[in-house]
Design a protein around this motif. Structure first.
Motif, PDB file in Angstrom:
ATOM      1  N   UNK A  76      31.254  60.298  84.568  1.00 52.08           N
ATOM      2  CA  UNK A  76      31.649  59.673  85.824  1.00 52.08           C
ATOM      3  C   UNK A  76      32.619  58.509  85.632  1.00 52.08           C
ATOM      4  N   UNK A  77      32.839  58.091  84.399  1.00 48.87           N
ATOM      5  CA  UNK A  77      33.767  56.998  84.122  1.00 48.87           C
ATOM      6  C   UNK A  77      35.169  57.570  83.930  1.00 48.87           C
ATOM      7  N   UNK A  78      36.184  56.881  84.457  1.00 45.92           N
ATOM      8  CA  UNK A  78      37.542  57.416  84.372  1.00 45.92           C
ATOM      9  C   UNK A  78      38.115  57.429  82.956  1.00 45.92           C
ATOM     10  N   UNK A  79      37.655  56.502  82.099  1.00 49.36           N
ATOM     11  CA  UNK A  79      38.179  56.460  80.735  1.00 49.36           C
ATOM     12  C   UNK A  79      37.139  55.829  79.819  1.00 49.36           C
ATOM     13  N   UNK A  80      37.387  55.968  78.524  1.00 48.93           N
ATOM     14  CA  UNK A  80      36.479  55.362  77.547  1.00 48.93           C
ATOM     15  C   UNK A  80      36.534  53.836  77.616  1.00 48.93           C
ATOM     16  N   UNK A  81      37.700  53.296  77.921  1.00 50.41           N
ATOM     17  CA  UNK A  81      37.832  51.842  78.032  1.00 50.41           C
ATOM     18  C   UNK A  81      36.980  51.320  79.190  1.00 50.41           C
ATOM     19  N   UNK A  82      36.959  52.034  80.289  1.00 48.91           N
ATOM     20  CA  UNK A  82      36.131  51.627  81.428  1.00 48.91           C
ATOM     21  C   UNK A  82      34.654  51.724  81.072  1.00 48.91           C
ATOM     22  N   UNK A  83      34.295  52.730  80.313  1.00 50.84           N
ATOM     23  CA  UNK A  83      32.906  52.907  79.888  1.00 50.84           C
ATOM     24  C   UNK A  83      32.454  51.744  79.015  1.00 50.84           C
ATOM     25  N   UNK A  84      33.228  51.418  78.012  1.00 54.69           N
ATOM     26  CA  UNK A  84      32.873  50.336  77.091  1.00 54.69           C
ATOM     27  C   UNK A  84      32.933  48.987  77.805  1.00 54.69           C
ATOM     28  N   UNK A  85      33.955  48.774  78.594  1.00 53.33           N
ATOM     29  CA  UNK A  85      34.073  47.516  79.330  1.00 53.33           C
ATOM     30  C   UNK A  85      32.915  47.303  80.292  1.00 53.33           C
ATOM     31  N   UNK A  86      32.530  48.357  80.982  1.00 58.69           N
ATOM     32  CA  UNK A  86      31.394  48.254  81.900  1.00 58.69           C
ATOM     33  C   UNK A  86      30.114  47.930  81.143  1.00 58.69           C
ATOM     34  N   UNK A  87      29.934  48.560  79.995  1.00 55.75           N
ATOM     35  CA  UNK A  87      28.741  48.300  79.198  1.00 55.75           C
ATOM     36  C   UNK A  87      28.673  46.869  78.704  1.00 55.75           C
ATOM     37  N   UNK A  88      29.793  46.346  78.263  1.00 55.89           N
ATOM     38  CA  UNK A  88      29.828  44.966  77.766  1.00 55.89           C
ATOM     39  C   UNK A  88      29.571  43.983  78.911  1.00 55.89           C
TER      40      UNK A  88
END
Length: 132
Positions: free
Chosen positions: A99-111
């Motif tokens: 559901x995340x548009x990119x891996x950067x959004x995934x990692x950024x959201x997690x942090x």
């Protein structure tokens, strides 16, 4: 201490400038709900860090000790709870990673979520231990 506050404010203003530039350059760009949530979390974390930094700066100026036994216990307890819950959060994020548009959004959201969890557990621990 003021150097840290200045650097943090510069980072938040830079993030806002970049977002503003992206929107200005491409007015037809649609910001998704995830982008708005991430931007909101960046601003909230930046404001909270600034408030805590100013509070510590005032306490240092008054000559109060920064860390005593109780504050160290609160920090350790908060770190433990935030780490433990962030492990479950990361598992959940990887379950819904499509559901995340990119891996950067995934990692950024997690942090950002980990930082938010630490702040929430810090408030809870202080109220529970100190009773404030």
């Amino acid at each position: 201490m003021q150097k840290k506050i200045s650097m943090l404010l510069l980072a938040v203003l830079t993030a806002l400038f970049v977002w503003g530039y992206i929107i200005f350059k491409n007015p037809d760009t649609q910001l998704s709900a995830l982008h708005i949530i991430i931007l909101s979390l960046i601003i909230i974390v930046g404001i909270a860090y600034s408030i805590f930094s100013i509070k510590h700066w005032k306490e240092d100026k008054e000559g109060q000790p920064r860390d005593d036994e109780l504050s160290m216990m609160i920090k350790y307890r908060t770190g433990y709870l935030a780490y433990k819950s962030s492990m479950y959060m990361w598992m959940l994020i990887f379950l819904v990673k499509d559901r995340f548009p990119s891996n950067a959004a995934l990692v950024g959201s997690g942090i950002l979520m980990s930082a938010l969890m630490y702040a929430i557990f810090s408030i809870i621990a202080k109220r529970k231990i100190v009773g404030a």
